[in-house]
Design an enzyme around this catalytic site. Structure first.
Site, PDB file in Angstrom:
ATOM      1  CE  LYS A  94      21.049 -12.205 -45.908  1.00  0.00           C
ATOM      2  NZ  LYS A  94      21.474 -13.385 -45.143  1.00  0.00           N
ATOM      3  CD  GLN A 115      14.004 -14.783 -47.275  1.00  0.00           C
ATOM      4  OE1 GLN A 115      13.462 -15.601 -46.541  1.00  0.00           O
ATOM      5  NE2 GLN A 115      14.407 -13.603 -46.835  1.00  0.00           N
ATOM      6  CE  LYS A 130      13.811 -19.435 -44.200  1.00  0.00           C
ATOM      7  NZ  LYS A 130      13.484 -18.085 -43.732  1.00  0.00           N
ATOM      8  N   GLY A 169      19.722 -17.011 -39.949  1.00  0.00           N
ATOM      9  CA  GLY A 169      18.965 -17.880 -39.040  1.00  0.00           C
ATOM     10  C   GLY A 169      17.487 -17.940 -39.399  1.00  0.00           C
ATOM     11  CG  ASP A 170      13.358 -19.475 -40.362  1.00  0.00           C
ATOM     12  OD1 ASP A 170      12.874 -18.385 -40.674  1.00  0.00           O
ATOM     13  OD2 ASP A 170      12.649 -20.492 -40.212  1.00  0.00           O
ATOM     14  CB  THR A 213      12.219 -10.248 -37.754  1.00  0.00           C
ATOM     15  OG1 THR A 213      13.373 -10.629 -38.486  1.00  0.00           O
ATOM     16  CG2 THR A 213      10.983 -10.738 -38.479  1.00  0.00           C
ATOM     17  CB  SER A 385      20.337 -10.064 -43.228  1.00  0.00           C
ATOM     18  OG  SER A 385      20.109 -10.897 -42.118  1.00  0.00           O
TER      19      SER A 385
HETATM   20  P1  NDP Z   1      12.270 -19.148 -33.065  1.00  0.00           P
HETATM   21  O1  NDP Z   1      12.781 -20.521 -33.231  1.00  0.00           O
HETATM   22  O2  NDP Z   1      13.093 -18.143 -32.362  1.00  0.00           O
HETATM   23  O3  NDP Z   1      10.818 -19.164 -32.386  1.00  0.00           O
HETATM   24  C1  NDP Z   1       9.767 -19.888 -32.928  1.00  0.00           C
HETATM   25  C2  NDP Z   1       8.595 -19.805 -31.985  1.00  0.00           C
HETATM   26  O4  NDP Z   1       7.464 -20.420 -32.594  1.00  0.00           O
HETATM   27  C3  NDP Z   1       8.821 -20.547 -30.694  1.00  0.00           C
HETATM   28  O5  NDP Z   1       8.091 -19.932 -29.682  1.00  0.00           O
HETATM   29  C4  NDP Z   1       8.251 -21.934 -31.003  1.00  0.00           C
HETATM   30  O6  NDP Z   1       7.884 -22.690 -29.861  1.00  0.00           O
HETATM   31  C5  NDP Z   1       7.043 -21.554 -31.812  1.00  0.00           C
HETATM   32  N1  NDP Z   1       6.690 -22.667 -32.710  1.00  0.00           N
HETATM   33  C6  NDP Z   1       7.490 -23.261 -33.630  1.00  0.00           C
HETATM   34  N2  NDP Z   1       6.820 -24.250 -34.250  1.00  0.00           N
HETATM   35  C7  NDP Z   1       5.588 -24.254 -33.711  1.00  0.00           C
HETATM   36  C8  NDP Z   1       4.417 -25.013 -33.939  1.00  0.00           C
HETATM   37  N3  NDP Z   1       4.406 -26.005 -34.854  1.00  0.00           N
HETATM   38  N4  NDP Z   1       3.311 -24.720 -33.205  1.00  0.00           N
HETATM   39  C9  NDP Z   1       3.316 -23.720 -32.297  1.00  0.00           C
HETATM   40  N5  NDP Z   1       4.392 -22.967 -32.041  1.00  0.00           N
HETATM   41  C10 NDP Z   1       5.497 -23.224 -32.739  1.00  0.00           C
HETATM   42  O7  NDP Z   1      11.939 -18.656 -34.561  1.00  0.00           O
HETATM   43  P2  NDP Z   1      11.747 -17.174 -35.099  1.00  0.00           P
HETATM   44  O8  NDP Z   1      11.106 -16.327 -34.068  1.00  0.00           O
HETATM   45  O9  NDP Z   1      13.020 -16.752 -35.707  1.00  0.00           O
HETATM   46  O10 NDP Z   1      10.748 -17.421 -36.319  1.00  0.00           O
HETATM   47  C11 NDP Z   1       9.332 -17.429 -36.146  1.00  0.00           C
HETATM   48  C12 NDP Z   1       8.675 -17.239 -37.493  1.00  0.00           C
HETATM   49  O11 NDP Z   1       9.104 -15.999 -38.074  1.00  0.00           O
HETATM   50  C13 NDP Z   1       8.997 -18.308 -38.545  1.00  0.00           C
HETATM   51  O12 NDP Z   1       7.886 -18.465 -39.388  1.00  0.00           O
HETATM   52  C14 NDP Z   1      10.135 -17.668 -39.342  1.00  0.00           C
HETATM   53  O13 NDP Z   1      10.241 -18.207 -40.638  1.00  0.00           O
HETATM   54  C15 NDP Z   1       9.654 -16.216 -39.381  1.00  0.00           C
HETATM   55  N6  NDP Z   1      10.676 -15.221 -39.650  1.00  0.00           N
HETATM   56  C16 NDP Z   1      11.793 -15.133 -38.868  1.00  0.00           C
HETATM   57  C17 NDP Z   1      12.744 -14.174 -39.134  1.00  0.00           C
HETATM   58  C18 NDP Z   1      13.908 -13.959 -38.242  1.00  0.00           C
HETATM   59  O14 NDP Z   1      14.640 -12.967 -38.471  1.00  0.00           O
HETATM   60  N7  NDP Z   1      14.146 -14.763 -37.231  1.00  0.00           N
HETATM   61  C19 NDP Z   1      12.631 -13.297 -40.316  1.00  0.00           C
HETATM   62  C20 NDP Z   1      11.370 -13.416 -41.010  1.00  0.00           C
HETATM   63  C21 NDP Z   1      10.450 -14.381 -40.699  1.00  0.00           C
HETATM   64  P3  NDP Z   1       8.855 -23.865 -29.315  1.00  0.00           P
HETATM   65  O15 NDP Z   1       9.971 -23.148 -28.641  1.00  0.00           O
HETATM   66  O16 NDP Z   1       7.997 -24.665 -28.412  1.00  0.00           O
HETATM   67  O17 NDP Z   1       9.295 -24.648 -30.532  1.00  0.00           O
END
Ligand code: NDP
Length: 452
Positions: A94, A115, A130, A169-170, A213, A385
């Site tokens: 997962k 994970q 992943k 998703g991620d 999250t 999830s």
């Molecule tokens: P989203 O795609 O919804 O949002 C990502 C955010 O981070 C956006 O604001 C994006 O900006 C910014 N971002 C991405 N890459 C960069 C970078 N290189 N430099 C600066 N800003 C960046 O993703 P999530 O919110 O789902 O995920 C965010 C983090 O949380 C990740 O590390 C993910 O693995 C982790 N996570 C997510 C979970 C979930 O349920 N969604 C669960 C557990 C962990 P822009 O729009 O400009 O790209």
């Protein structure tokens, strides 16, 4: 190669490095776990004898495939698709799918390795995986994203299943992408089941999955604070990112009385000195989820918001009690850590996966900043999830309150495990606590299942 029993941590790390060349993110994730777990297993021959730690660093299976697709102008493109099925000692694989131009094998191996431990902490029967692609949905039309998702699933469907491997998703994979991926899976398999989580509410999704999250992160922070007889009320909080995790972390933090000072995207960051309000948050959600715009536009809309272009929020010199990095890996470095500590930081919890560099973590640990590692603090998403999978299995649909209650219970329980294993006098080392608590579960199951 020497046996694990006679190996030093240095030899072990050198072996992992040599067998995984050019994978810096993966090596970083392994190092964080090893630094804590290696001393823990030294006097426990049962783990050493069956090389549990070494076996844990080798994925069960890595699938890499071509994803050809056609854009709206008729030009043919091809991206790389991946699924890393890392460890299934505790249950079916997962973990999420990430679509971003930076995606490569190293990043997906680090994420799936993390994970394993995160899923173990939730107490749910889930292994670690992943996947994703170096495709970037940003700037693509809905039709292009749909064609890409369909092509991606045309290979992935052979390797997943509701009792085998359940993606989610991620970064870059939100409700739109989950819909297209699920639709193609259903068509190819002629089966409607819970093979993907994060589905829409009307077709098998769970209440509170989008929020999970971010809310879970804040529940974890509240538990950390409670042990110090403190709360989020009136705390000054810096948050990075403006995606799924950041949005709902802001929402819950505001609800609990915190003053949230910032948000960001990959172009720059915004600051609101008086603290973001629910009006600002609603505009941010609309901007990011509907218009798919840039965060700079919020500064055009509100006089009390300032925008800084082409910079990280962690470079802002501003007093804050709490930092919640919620964007991406290695977004916060050593100098930024020093500056946060100088500006009064008391607590940091990782909403993103591995957002702090190892050098930054060393600063926080040296200065005894309470540090909630991602594998514990951001486990709320996979926890809900897991609840979505239970609802799918029993054809049920639980109400918001029930899911929220379960989420709170799981985050409290994760915190308790980390606290118990990590408490050292007046301070709690949550990194140590999370890694040992999770390792014990996974390693126990691996020992019981033999050399497989
Ligand atoms: P989203 O795609 O919804 O949002 C990502 C955010 O981070 C956006 O604001 C994006 O900006 C910014 N971002 C991405 N890459 C960069 C970078 N290189 N430099 C600066 N800003 C960046 O993703 P999530 O919110 O789902 O995920 C965010 C983090 O949380 C990740 O590390 C993910 O693995 C982790 N996570 C997510 C979970 C979930 O349920 N969604 C669960 C557990 C962990 P822009 O729009 O400009 O790209």
């Amino acid at each position: 190669m020497p046996k694990t029993t006679s190996e030093t941590i240095h030899e072990f790390t050198a072996h992992v490095k040599q067998t995984n060349p050019n994978e810096p993110e993966f090596l970083q994730a392994v190092k964080e776990v090893t630094e804590v777990v290696f001393p823990f297993i030294q006097d426990k021959p049962e783990y050493e004898k069956s090389s549990v730690l070494k076996r844990l660093t080798v994925p069960d299976r890595v699938i890499i495939f071509a994803v050809p697709w056609v854009d709206d102008d008729g030009t043919v493109h091809v991206n790389k698709g991946y699924r890393v099925q890392f460890n299934s000692a505790l249950g079916p694989y997962k973990g999420g799918l990430r679509f971003h131009s930076s995606v490569n094998l190293s990043i997906l191996k680090f994420l799936s390795f993390e994970q394993i431990f995160k899923n173990a902490l939730t107490g749910l029967p889930l292994g670690g995986a992943k996947g994703g692609s170096d495709f970037n949905p940003s700037g693509k039309s809905d039709a292009e994203v749909m064609r890409f998702c369909q092509s991606f699933m045309s290979e992935l469907y052979r390797h997943i299943g509701h009792e085998k491997d359940i993606p989610a998703g991620d970064i870059g994979v939100g409700s739109r992408e989950i819909g297209y991926l699920f639709g193609q899976y259903k068509r190819l398999q002629n089966e409607f089941n819970g093979v993907i989580t994060g589905k829409g509410l009307d077709w098998g999704g769970s209440e509170l999955r989008p929020e999970a999250t971010g809310y879970g992160l804040i529940y974890f922070v509240a538990e950390m604070l409670q042990k110090k007889e403190e709360s989020l009320d009136d705390k000054r909080v810096l948050i990075s990112g403006s995606g799924n995790v950041a949005q709902y972390a802001i929402e819950k933090a505001l609800e609990l009385g915190a003053r949230v000072l910032s948000a960001s995207d990959s172009s720059g960051y915004i600051i609101c000195e008086d603290g973001l309000s629910s009006k600002h948050l609603a505009a941010l959600m609309k901007l990011k989820n509907e218009k798919r715009g840039r965060i700079s536009e919020l500064a055009d809309e509100f006089d009390d918001i300032t925008y800084t272009d082409n910079a990280s929020v962690w470079s802002a010199t501003i007093e804050a009690d709490i930092a919640l990095p919620c964007a991406t890996q290695n977004e916060l470095d050593e100098d930024q850590a020093k500056s946060l500590v100088k500006n009064g930081l008391k607590l940091l919890a990782e909403g993103a996966n591995m957002p702090c560099t190892q050098e930054a973590i060393h600063i926080f640990r040296k200065d005894k900043i309470l540090f909630g590692p991602g594998k514990a603090a951001n486990a709320g998403g996979v926890a809900v999830s897991g609840l979505e999978m239970s609802q799918n299995a029993y054809n049920q649909s639980w109400g918001k309150e029930k899911v929220d209650e379960q989420l709170k219970k799981i985050m409290k329980n994760i915190h308790e495990q980390c606290y118990r294993q990590g408490k050292d006098g007046n301070h709690t080392d949550y990194i140590k606590g999370a890694n040992i608590a999770a390792f014990k579960k996974v390693a126990g199951a691996m020992l019981a299942q033999g050399i497989v």
